[in-house]
Scaffold this motif. Structure first.
Motif, PDB file in Angstrom:
ATOM      1  N   TRP A  43       0.671  -1.098  -0.021  1.00 52.69           N
ATOM      2  CA  TRP A  43       0.044  -0.190  -0.081  1.00 52.69           C
ATOM      3  C   TRP A  43       0.745   1.341  -0.012  1.00 52.69           C
ATOM      4  CZ3 TRP A  43      -3.024  -2.794   4.152  1.00 52.69           C
ATOM      5  CH2 TRP A  43      -4.084  -3.596   3.635  1.00 52.69           C
ATOM      6  N   HIS A  47       0.976   4.445  -3.131  1.00 57.20           N
ATOM      7  CA  HIS A  47       1.060   5.685  -3.115  1.00 57.20           C
ATOM      8  C   HIS A  47       2.351   6.397  -3.488  1.00 57.20           C
ATOM      9  CE1 HIS A  47      -2.783   5.828  -1.264  1.00 57.20           C
ATOM     10  NE2 HIS A  47      -2.614   4.992  -0.456  1.00 57.20           N
ATOM     11  N   SER A  53      -4.637   2.591  -8.849  1.00 58.07           N
ATOM     12  CA  SER A  53      -5.700   1.745  -8.092  1.00 58.07           C
ATOM     13  C   SER A  53      -4.907   0.417  -7.373  1.00 58.07           C
ATOM     14  CB  SER A  53      -6.842   1.414  -8.925  1.00 58.07           C
ATOM     15  OG  SER A  53      -6.236   0.465  -9.981  1.00 58.07           O
ATOM     16  N   GLU A  54      -6.011  -0.045  -6.448  1.00 55.13           N
ATOM     17  CA  GLU A  54      -5.308  -1.350  -6.094  1.00 55.13           C
ATOM     18  C   GLU A  54      -5.361  -2.604  -6.900  1.00 55.13           C
ATOM     19  OE1 GLU A  54      -7.340  -3.167  -2.291  1.00 55.13           O
ATOM     20  OE2 GLU A  54      -5.952  -1.851  -1.536  1.00 55.13           O
ATOM     21  N   ARG A  86      -7.129  -5.624   4.312  1.00 51.73           N
ATOM     22  CA  ARG A  86      -7.723  -4.445   4.737  1.00 51.73           C
ATOM     23  C   ARG A  86      -8.853  -4.659   5.923  1.00 51.73           C
ATOM     24  NH1 ARG A  86      -9.685  -2.381   0.531  1.00 51.73           N
ATOM     25  NH2 ARG A  86      -7.948  -1.543  -0.191  1.00 51.73           N
ATOM     26  N   LEU A 263      -9.530   8.643  -4.293  1.00 51.10           N
ATOM     27  CA  LEU A 263     -10.479   7.782  -3.534  1.00 51.10           C
ATOM     28  C   LEU A 263     -11.252   6.798  -4.312  1.00 51.10           C
ATOM     29  CD1 LEU A 263     -11.292   6.760  -0.613  1.00 51.10           C
ATOM     30  CD2 LEU A 263     -13.200   8.445  -0.867  1.00 51.10           C
ATOM     31  N   LYS A 264     -10.803   5.518  -4.177  1.00 50.03           N
ATOM     32  CA  LYS A 264     -11.628   4.664  -5.023  1.00 50.03           C
ATOM     33  C   LYS A 264     -12.643   3.635  -4.193  1.00 50.03           C
ATOM     34  CE  LYS A 264      -9.371   5.546  -8.818  1.00 50.03           C
ATOM     35  NZ  LYS A 264     -10.050   6.099 -10.062  1.00 50.03           N
ATOM     36  N   HIS A 274      -8.014   5.364   3.583  1.00 51.09           N
ATOM     37  CA  HIS A 274      -7.461   5.905   2.688  1.00 51.09           C
ATOM     38  C   HIS A 274      -6.776   6.990   2.927  1.00 51.09           C
ATOM     39  CE1 HIS A 274      -6.650   7.465  -1.565  1.00 51.09           C
ATOM     40  NE2 HIS A 274      -7.108   8.436  -1.022  1.00 51.09           N
ATOM     41  N   GLU A 277      -3.681   6.138   5.351  1.00 47.70           N
ATOM     42  CA  GLU A 277      -2.777   5.387   4.480  1.00 47.70           C
ATOM     43  C   GLU A 277      -1.949   6.374   3.774  1.00 47.70           C
ATOM     44  OE1 GLU A 277      -4.431   1.678   2.490  1.00 47.70           O
ATOM     45  OE2 GLU A 277      -3.769   3.015   0.586  1.00 47.70           O
TER      46      GLU A 277
END
Length: 305
Positions: A43, A47, A53-54, A86, A263-264, A274, A277
């Motif tokens: 994670w 960033h 995206s994940e 998560r 943000l997704k 988020h 994180e």
């Protein structure tokens, strides 16, 4: 892409304490999977590297052995594994990781907490806010006002940062409609848990409240006077008030370099995960870079080379 610098950052930080904390939280049944520190590194890398995206993160780790080894995965997880990790970690686990990084920064002298700046920054929801509330897919998000964007539908990340090093010290996420003065108190409570000797608190006129000034208890308040629409706001004459720009740079770095405004997920729980994180990734990059001996330890872009 070369991950040499990012690997040095990841290797410099020992996250065994975080793994031990997580093992105490998890149920003792079922097979043992990847360590939670591997997901946290993934994670953080998402960033720092600017991966949108994940799902793209999962694909990249599956296809790139160097990135997989950097994160510490023996076998690359599938896309759904990140979502499950998560939920198992929970906000309590992520908060522990955030505090672990803050205390590490304090131990290294990167976060002294003598001059603290507070502010909030908005980020948009993963939802169309113009529909009627019962049809919105994110029912926790609210309309708020941004000085740069105007009306924003989403959330606010309320932050206290070290005004000398521009690193976050405490934070919470609230719907965008909540005023900065409301977000101040829970952030200030978290701040006091780890920093007892605060000389000055720096804030703009949104925090000009009698309740806030009373709550400081001996901490010098460098808070701009709010004109309440009758006269111009007045900034403190103290030269340290200029260090309020530290929180503005932190907010900018969160959005432009670390994807805060990307943000997704939907809901306050997901928005909080988020936001925290993103701040964890900032601390992770700064602390790891400092421990690895990089001179420009606050630079995120430098780790993408």
């Amino acid at each position: 892409m070369s991950y040499t610098k990012l690997k040095k950052v990841a290797d410099a930080l020992n996250l065994s304490e975080v793994d031990r904390f997580y093992r105490g939280m998890r149920r003792k049944i079922g097979r043992r999977g990847n360590e939670i520190s591997s997901y946290l590194k993934a994670w953080m890398s998402k960033h720092i590297l600017g991966i949108p995206s994940e799902a793209q993160l999962a694909t990249k780790i599956q296809n790139d052995n160097m990135l997989r080894k950097l994160c510490g995965f023996k076998k690359a997880p599938c896309k759904s594994a990140y979502s499950k990790a998560r939920k198992r970690l929970t906000l309590s686990g992520l908060e522990f990781f955030f505090v672990f990084l803050v205390l590490k920064a304090k131990q290294l002298g990167l976060a002294k907490g003598r001059l603290v700046a507070v502010d909030s920054t908005d980020f948009t929801a993963y939802c169309n806010g113009r529909k009627k509330l019962k049809f919105r897919s994110d029912k926790d998000a609210r309309w708020g006002h941004s000085t740069t964007k105007g009306r924003v539908f989403g959330y606010k990340l309320h932050i206290a940062c070290d005004a000398e090093t521009e690193l976050p010290l405490a934070a919470i996420v609230l719907p965008a409609s909540r005023h900065d003065s409301i977000g101040f108190f829970p952030v200030f409570k978290k701040l006091l848990a780890h920093f007892k000797v605060i000389w000055k608190l720096i804030a703009d006129c949104a925090y000009d409240s009698l309740d806030i000034r009373k709550a400081l208890h001996g901490i010098e308040a460098l808070i701009a006077r709010n004109g309440r629409g009758k006269f111009e706001s007045e900034t403190p004459k103290d030269a340290d008030y200029r260090k309020r720009t530290a929180i503005e740079r932190l907010n900018s770095r969160s959005k432009i370099e670390l994807g805060l405004d990307n943000l997704k997920m939907r809901g306050l729980w997901a928005a909080t995960f988020h936001g925290i994180e993103v701040l964890c990734s900032m601390l992770f990059a700064a602390i790891g870079s400092f421990m690895a001996g990089f001179k420009d330890w606050r630079s995120i872009v430098n780790l993408r080379e």
